[in-house]
Design a protein around this motif. Sequence first.
Motif, short mmCIF file in Angstrom:
data_model
loop_
_atom_site.label_atom_id
_atom_site.label_comp_id
_atom_site.label_asym_id
_atom_site.label_seq_id
_atom_site.Cartn_x
_atom_site.Cartn_y
_atom_site.Cartn_z
N ASN A 53 6.86 17.31 -0.10
CA ASN A 53 7.23 18.58 0.81
C ASN A 53 6.77 17.89 2.10
OD1 ASN A 53 7.72 21.08 -1.12
ND2 ASN A 53 6.01 20.49 -1.97
N LEU A 54 7.35 18.81 3.00
CA LEU A 54 6.84 18.31 4.60
C LEU A 54 5.30 18.22 4.54
CD1 LEU A 54 9.68 20.03 6.42
CD2 LEU A 54 9.60 17.75 5.91
N GLY A 55 5.01 17.17 5.30
CA GLY A 55 3.50 17.04 5.42
C GLY A 55 2.56 16.81 4.07
N GLN A 56 3.21 16.83 3.03
CA GLN A 56 2.25 16.45 1.68
C GLN A 56 2.53 15.33 1.08
OE1 GLN A 56 2.38 20.03 -0.55
NE2 GLN A 56 2.48 21.55 1.32
N VAL B 54 5.50 5.54 -7.68
CA VAL B 54 5.14 5.17 -6.19
C VAL B 54 4.77 6.43 -5.52
CG1 VAL B 54 5.90 4.16 -3.94
CG2 VAL B 54 6.87 2.97 -6.07
N GLU B 55 3.62 6.46 -4.99
CA GLU B 55 3.09 7.60 -4.23
C GLU B 55 2.33 6.95 -3.06
OE1 GLU B 55 0.14 11.49 -5.63
OE2 GLU B 55 0.24 9.63 -6.88
N ASP B 56 2.74 8.11 -1.88
CA ASP B 56 2.44 7.85 -0.66
C ASP B 56 1.87 9.17 -0.07
OD1 ASP B 56 4.11 9.22 1.30
OD2 ASP B 56 5.46 8.10 0.12
N ASN B 57 0.96 8.96 1.04
CA ASN B 57 0.52 10.20 1.87
C ASN B 57 1.02 10.33 3.04
OD1 ASN B 57 -0.34 7.99 3.41
ND2 ASN B 57 -2.52 8.80 3.66
N GLY B 58 2.36 9.93 3.10
CA GLY B 58 3.43 10.09 4.49
C GLY B 58 3.66 11.60 4.74
N THR B 59 4.64 11.86 5.57
CA THR B 59 5.09 12.91 6.19
C THR B 59 5.85 13.90 5.08
OG1 THR B 59 7.20 11.98 7.04
CG2 THR B 59 5.12 12.10 8.32
N GLY B 60 6.38 13.38 4.04
CA GLY B 60 7.09 13.83 3.04
C GLY B 60 8.49 14.47 3.58
N PHE B 61 9.23 15.11 2.64
CA PHE B 61 10.66 15.33 3.04
C PHE B 61 11.10 16.57 2.05
CE2 PHE B 61 10.81 12.25 0.39
CZ PHE B 61 11.98 12.28 -0.66
N ASN B 62 12.24 17.23 2.50
CA ASN B 62 12.62 18.21 1.58
C ASN B 62 13.67 17.58 0.51
OD1 ASN B 62 14.89 20.21 0.77
ND2 ASN B 62 13.40 21.78 1.77
N VAL B 63 13.50 17.59 -0.87
CA VAL B 63 14.13 16.86 -1.76
C VAL B 63 15.57 17.38 -1.76
CG1 VAL B 63 14.26 16.17 -4.03
CG2 VAL B 63 11.94 16.23 -3.03
N ASP B 64 15.73 18.65 -1.66
CA ASP B 64 17.12 19.10 -1.95
C ASP B 64 18.17 18.62 -0.68
OD1 ASP B 64 16.48 20.67 -4.37
OD2 ASP B 64 16.17 22.30 -3.13
N ASP B 65 17.73 18.65 0.54
CA ASP B 65 18.37 18.21 1.64
C ASP B 65 18.61 16.56 1.58
OD1 ASP B 65 18.13 20.83 2.86
OD2 ASP B 65 16.58 20.28 4.16
N ASN C 179 8.66 2.88 6.66
CA ASN C 179 9.54 3.31 7.91
C ASN C 179 9.86 4.75 8.21
OD1 ASN C 179 9.61 0.21 7.93
ND2 ASN C 179 11.61 0.29 6.67
N HIS C 180 9.91 5.50 7.19
CA HIS C 180 10.44 6.78 7.43
C HIS C 180 9.18 7.94 7.23
CE1 HIS C 180 14.34 5.21 7.29
NE2 HIS C 180 14.23 4.93 6.22
N ALA C 181 8.38 7.58 6.20
CA ALA C 181 7.32 8.65 6.23
C ALA C 181 5.96 8.27 6.88
CB ALA C 181 6.85 8.41 4.66
N GLN C 182 5.89 7.25 7.43
CA GLN C 182 4.61 6.89 8.14
C GLN C 182 3.34 6.91 7.37
OE1 GLN C 182 6.78 9.22 10.18
NE2 GLN C 182 8.07 7.20 10.41
N ALA C 183 3.48 6.54 6.47
CA ALA C 183 2.33 6.53 5.45
C ALA C 183 1.26 5.60 5.67
CB ALA C 183 2.77 6.27 3.86
N THR C 184 0.17 5.85 5.54
CA THR C 184 -1.17 4.79 5.64
C THR C 184 -1.76 4.53 4.31
OG1 THR C 184 -2.47 6.84 5.67
CG2 THR C 184 -1.70 6.07 7.90
N GLN C 185 -1.09 5.39 3.20
CA GLN C 185 -1.54 4.87 2.05
C GLN C 185 -0.53 4.75 0.79
OE1 GLN C 185 -4.88 7.31 0.66
NE2 GLN C 185 -6.35 6.52 2.18
N ILE C 186 -0.51 3.84 0.13
CA ILE C 186 0.68 3.76 -0.97
C ILE C 186 -0.04 3.25 -2.03
CG2 ILE C 186 3.16 3.06 -1.30
CD1 ILE C 186 3.30 2.40 1.62
N GLN C 187 0.56 3.79 -3.48
CA GLN C 187 -0.06 3.24 -4.45
C GLN C 187 1.06 3.22 -5.61
OE1 GLN C 187 -3.20 5.41 -6.01
NE2 GLN C 187 -1.99 7.26 -6.34
#
Length: 356
Positions: free
Chosen positions: A337-340, A296-307, A274-282
């Motif tokens: 990280n964003l985008g990673q 749980v690992e995905d290839n989604g948009t990522g985010f800033n963990v501190d924020d 819903n939030h990362a728009q991932a296409t692969q999750i394992q």
Amino acid sequence: MVDTAGMENEFSLASFLEETHKDYEQTQRDLKEIDILIKQSAAEVERLAQRNSQVNSYTRQLQTNFETLPREDIKEAYEALNDVQQRLFTMRGQLEKLQSDQRNLERLAEFQRKIIELTDGSVPLPTSGGRRKATGDQPNVIRVIQTEEAVRQGLVRKMHDSVASSISNFILQAEICQRFFDVNPDRARTELNALKSSAGSTFSNVKDFIFDLRPMMLDDLGVIPTLRRYAESFQEKNGLPVPITVTGVERRLESHIEVTVFRNVQELLQNALNHAQATQIQIQIDMASEQVTAVVEDNGTGFNVDDAFNGNQKTIGLSTLRERTEMLGGELNIQSNLGQGTRVEFSIPILEDTDL
């Protein structure tokens, strides 16, 4: 000799008291705002209830000439009825949520008031450990309230979007079938087939809804079979491959550990979708002798963990997930990280020879 410890305690007490006063004043402002919202929502519920009564009356009048009226007129009437009923259902849910928020805020205000009375008087505060508990209770109470209401919102939304809407359509289709039995049997059979198809789809949605709430498999078979089934269902519904790898000795764990592992993985999958728009999750689960570890690992948009934990974009779900894990003596680690993409790993200690 200057009693520095006493001075520090006085300063800490003064700071704590000032902060508690501010929080109490904010809670009172929140209560006034929510009271206004409740009055507005109650007025809207009353208006919609009156409208629902009017539309129901109009629909009953149409039934006297059901066979002669064009299908489009009938459809418009029932769509209007369905619309007002759904809006009424939604507003009642919103009103109930606001009333629940009000009760929780009132409990929080009472908790804050008692602390102020205690610290304003001559009764000394407990030891430093007790004081930390008192100050720590408030954010925990708030997070519990927020998490509880977020869950209720999700349940109301699912009920409104799927079950309530489908039941309204059942009523319409059943009415049409009933009217066509005598005048047009072929049309009645067509409508019955459509009703059967809708009922099957709704039954499937209700089963998914119940599984999300509390899968019976979790009690009967344990966390690993339940996670495998959930991953399969998740993939079927969303078209997103979710391979799951299990290492170690697969076995039953204590009930509260199995629930925590399942809920954590469930929430992380929903976040990735819903939030990362991932296409692969394992998913990886390691059932070691002394702890269970899940990744749980995905290839989604990522985010800033501190924020996500401390900043302006602080996320209640992740904070609750971490607290839930740490309450069982576990650890949570998030790499993103964003985008990673994102990699979340959590581990919970278990007893080696638990008799379940």
